[in-house]
Scaffold this active site. Structure first.
Site, PDB file in Angstrom:
ATOM      1  CG  ASN A   1      11.668  -8.127  -5.232  1.00  0.00           C
ATOM      2  OD1 ASN A   1      12.666  -7.498  -4.877  1.00  0.00           O
ATOM      3  ND2 ASN A   1      10.456  -7.767  -4.879  1.00  0.00           N
TER       4      ASN A   1
ATOM      5  CG  HIS B   1      16.141  -7.867  -0.208  1.00  0.00           C
ATOM      6  ND1 HIS B   1      15.797  -6.861   0.667  1.00  0.00           N
ATOM      7  CD2 HIS B   1      15.060  -8.672  -0.285  1.00  0.00           C
ATOM      8  CE1 HIS B   1      14.572  -7.063   1.115  1.00  0.00           C
ATOM      9  NE2 HIS B   1      14.103  -8.161   0.550  1.00  0.00           N
TER      10      HIS B   1
ATOM     11  CG  HIS C   1       7.878  -2.552  -2.766  1.00  0.00           C
ATOM     12  ND1 HIS C   1       7.465  -3.222  -1.647  1.00  0.00           N
ATOM     13  CD2 HIS C   1       7.130  -1.415  -2.806  1.00  0.00           C
ATOM     14  CE1 HIS C   1       6.501  -2.535  -1.039  1.00  0.00           C
ATOM     15  NE2 HIS C   1       6.294  -1.419  -1.731  1.00  0.00           N
TER      16      HIS C   1
ATOM     17  NE  ARG D   1       8.802  -0.593   2.330  1.00  0.00           N
ATOM     18  CZ  ARG D   1       7.975  -1.553   2.759  1.00  0.00           C
ATOM     19  NH1 ARG D   1       7.994  -2.747   2.204  1.00  0.00           N
ATOM     20  NH2 ARG D   1       7.151  -1.328   3.754  1.00  0.00           N
TER      21      ARG D   1
ATOM     22  NE  ARG E   1      11.675  -0.220   4.547  1.00  0.00           N
ATOM     23  CZ  ARG E   1      10.787  -0.934   5.252  1.00  0.00           C
ATOM     24  NH1 ARG E   1      10.865  -2.241   5.288  1.00  0.00           N
ATOM     25  NH2 ARG E   1       9.839  -0.333   5.942  1.00  0.00           N
TER      26      ARG E   1
ATOM     27  CD  GLU F   1       6.632  -6.226  -5.339  1.00  0.00           C
ATOM     28  OE1 GLU F   1       7.022  -5.764  -4.249  1.00  0.00           O
ATOM     29  OE2 GLU F   1       6.795  -7.387  -5.658  1.00  0.00           O
TER      30      GLU F   1
ATOM     31  CB  THR G   1       4.690  -6.650   1.519  1.00  0.00           C
ATOM     32  OG1 THR G   1       5.564  -5.850   0.738  1.00  0.00           O
ATOM     33  CG2 THR G   1       3.253  -6.277   1.251  1.00  0.00           C
TER      34      THR G   1
ATOM     35  CD  GLU H   1       2.944 -10.986  -6.480  1.00  0.00           C
ATOM     36  OE1 GLU H   1       3.137 -10.117  -7.362  1.00  0.00           O
ATOM     37  OE2 GLU H   1       3.796 -11.285  -5.630  1.00  0.00           O
TER      38      GLU H   1
ATOM     39  CG  HIS I   1       5.716 -12.031   0.720  1.00  0.00           C
ATOM     40  ND1 HIS I   1       6.246 -12.455   1.909  1.00  0.00           N
ATOM     41  CD2 HIS I   1       5.897 -10.694   0.702  1.00  0.00           C
ATOM     42  CE1 HIS I   1       6.694 -11.415   2.599  1.00  0.00           C
ATOM     43  NE2 HIS I   1       6.507 -10.333   1.869  1.00  0.00           N
TER      44      HIS I   1
END
Ligand code: PXP
Length: 240
Positions: free
Chosen positions: A7, A10, A43, A45, A49, A70, A101, A151, A191
């Protein structure tokens, strides 16, 4: 062993902190694949962000492994997914004010709405994964909707304060895997997984893919630090 979906949200978080062009998550995806990533996860969003629509469109073109998008189960996101066609979509709950999340998707409590979105995506050949807590009712609802994957949310396992509660959370995840296997669901998890807690989750029965982000990006920042500083000293002398 399961495969690893990296993922890269970031990387985009750092870019968005300055609203600039670096670091580019697209370059991060290429390097992650060179390092052995089996998939790239982002993801998108509602508040944009970190990952932007531009990122998802470019990733669709350059990712050589598979792209997991996602997203929340909203009309806006469904339209984007149908247009970009990621290799699979993971439906997640989303609240604007959350840092990341929190908790799994309440599939059982919103079965009609989630069912609509699963059908829209899967009938366009985009397999759907439902990000859920390892609870019997959620797994049963995922089976009813004929989602391809679930998931399992590993947040509670990752945040367990001591060995006893970590083991309890692991047992719940293992029971969830057994129920999912019987239900014909394919299983991913993610996660809060880190270099220190990942191994027992990777060993759960039927586990196909782990989606891991924050800990990998955190390590990348630190393992790259010495080299980045050395390169700045060279740049100061005119060597870029
Ligand atoms: N899986 C899902 C569904 C997520 O929402 C996230 C966080 O974006 C992850 C995996 C990765 O979590 P982490 O960044 O804690 O590794």
């Amino acid at each position: 062993m399961p495969t690893l979906g990296v993922n890269i949200d970031h990387i985009a978080t750092i870019r968005q902190a300055r609203r600039t062009v670096e670091p580019d998550p697209i370059a991060g995806a290429v390097l992650a694949e060179l390092g052995g990533a089996d998939g790239i996860t982002v993801h998108l969003r509602e508040d944009r962000r970190h990952i932007q629509e531009r990122d998802v469109r470019l990733l669709r073109q350059i990712v050589r492994t598979h792209l997991n998008l996602e997203m929340a189960a909203t009309d806006e996101m469904v339209a984007i997914a149908l247009d970009i066609k990621p290799d699979y979509v993971t439906l997640v709950p989303e609240r604007r004010e959350e840092v990341t999340t929190e908790g799994g998707l309440d599939v059982a409590g919103q079965i009609n709405r989630i069912g609509e979105v699963v059908d829209q995506l899967q009938s366009a050949d985009i397999p759907v994964s439902l990000f859920i807590d390892a609870e019997s009712a959620q797994i049963e609802a995922s089976r009813t909707l004929q989602a391809k994957f679930i998931e399992l949310h590993t947040g509670r396992y990752a945040e367990a304060k001591n060995e006893t509660s970590r083991q309890q959370e692991l047992d719940l995840l293992a029971a969830g895997c057994e129920q999912a296997i019987k239900a014909g669901l394919r299983i991913n998890a993610g996660h809060g997984l880190t270099y220190w807690n990942v191994h027992p989750v990777a060993c759960l029965p039927g586990m196909e893919e782990l989606n891991i982000g924050h800990t990998i990006i955190s390590r990348a920042v630190l393992v790259g630090m010495e080299r980045a500083v050395q390169e700045m000293k060279l740049a100061m002398r005119g060597n870029q």
